[in-house]
Design an enzyme around this catalytic site. Structure first.
Site, PDB file in Angstrom:
ATOM      1  N   ASP A   1      15.169  33.147 -44.549  1.00 21.73           N
ATOM      2  CA  ASP A   1      14.210  32.542 -43.623  1.00 21.73           C
ATOM      3  C   ASP A   1      13.975  31.063 -43.948  1.00 21.73           C
ATOM      4  OD1 ASP A   1      13.934  35.096 -42.671  1.00 21.73           O
ATOM      5  OD2 ASP A   1      11.772  35.217 -42.967  1.00 21.73           O
TER       6      ASP A   1
ATOM      7  N   HIS B   1      14.397  33.150 -49.102  1.00 25.42           N
ATOM      8  CA  HIS B   1      14.051  31.883 -48.430  1.00 25.42           C
ATOM      9  C   HIS B   1      14.917  30.732 -48.932  1.00 25.42           C
ATOM     10  CE1 HIS B   1      10.642  34.559 -47.939  1.00 25.42           C
ATOM     11  NE2 HIS B   1      10.363  33.894 -46.835  1.00 25.42           N
TER      12      HIS B   1
HETATM   13 ZN   LIG Z   1       9.215  31.802 -42.700  1.00 23.29          ZN
END
Ligand SMILES: [Zn+2]
Length: 241
Positions: free
Chosen positions: A48, A192
């Site tokens: 993400d 991430h």
């Molecule tokens: Zn996010």
């Protein structure tokens, strides 16, 4: 003074009813949410908040080394800044999916705001890759009362394992342990590849990359790492989504 307090309380109540409660209830019962699959031997790694000009290319190099396909839930405004990275993702067989155009929570967006964030990001992805995105993961996994209407036509994907890799203090060893714990048939693991998001520690993706490298060296030949779209295609329950 009392008036301000009253207005503040009303706003907090509205956010609770509009965003927080639906998120808790929908997640608890997995209502219309795809977060793991009925698929033996297959796992989806998802990333993400990218793309990031330094971390994401390093991540792509690592995935290439182990011939692994992953899914990137990208932020539209960053995709626009680094189109060559998005192009590379698509060319190397990864799935490019929607996060939001800006990293903003659905708790603070109207239904039309959510729809706009998705549509704008989809347009950026389409323009760069020539492909239609399929999957959508809202920032922080936050939902609201209208998200099932607003996310259409995209599939709502959350995760089966979230590991706290946005905190530097977690450290490589603990993250590696959590990666192993999250590994199971049909898992959707979220990591991430950007530290610009509010709440993320600067440099945290460097630790994520170290842990992921050790993890893949261990398990890359034990599981078939596939995109979310591919995982959904082999999922017996995915027809219900
Ligand atoms: Zn996010």
């Amino acid at each position: 003074m009392l008036m301000i307090l009253y207005i503040l309380l009303t706003i907090i109540m509205l956010i609770l009813v509009y965003g927080v409660l639906p998120t808790a209830i929908m997640r608890m019962f997995s209502l219309g949410i795809f977060r793991s699959a009925d698929a033996q031997g297959k796992v989806a790694l998802t990333f993400d908040d990218g793309p990031h000009p330094v971390y994401t290319p390093r991540l792509l190099d690592l995935l290439k080394r182990y011939r692994i396909k992953a899914t990137f839930f990208v932020v539209g405004e960053y995709a626009e800044q680094y189109p060559h990275i998005i192009k590379r993702m698509a060319e190397e067989g990864h799935e490019v999916a929607i996060h939001h155009y800006r990293h903003v929570s659905n708790w603070l967006l109207t239904p039309f705001g959510t729809k706009r964030q998705c549509a704008k990001t989809a347009a950026v992805i389409r323009r760069i890759t020539g492909r239609e995105p399929v999957d959508y993961r809202p920032p922080w996994g936050h939902l609201n009362l209208a998200v099932f209407w607003a996310r259409r036509p995209f599939r709502l994907v959350i995760w089966s394992a979230i590991l706290g890799d946005w905190k530097r203090t977690l450290g490589k060893e603990r993250l590696l342990k959590r990666l192993h714990e999250g590994l199971q048939d049909g898992a959707i693991i979220v990591l991430h590849d950007n530290d610009r998001t509010p709440g993320a520690d600067e440099g945290a993706p460097l630790i994520m990359l170290e842990a992921l490298e050790a993890f893949l060296a261990d398990v890359h030949d034990q599981y078939d790492f596939v995109t979310v779209d591919r995982l959904a295609a082999v999922d017996r329950r995915a027809g219900n989504m």
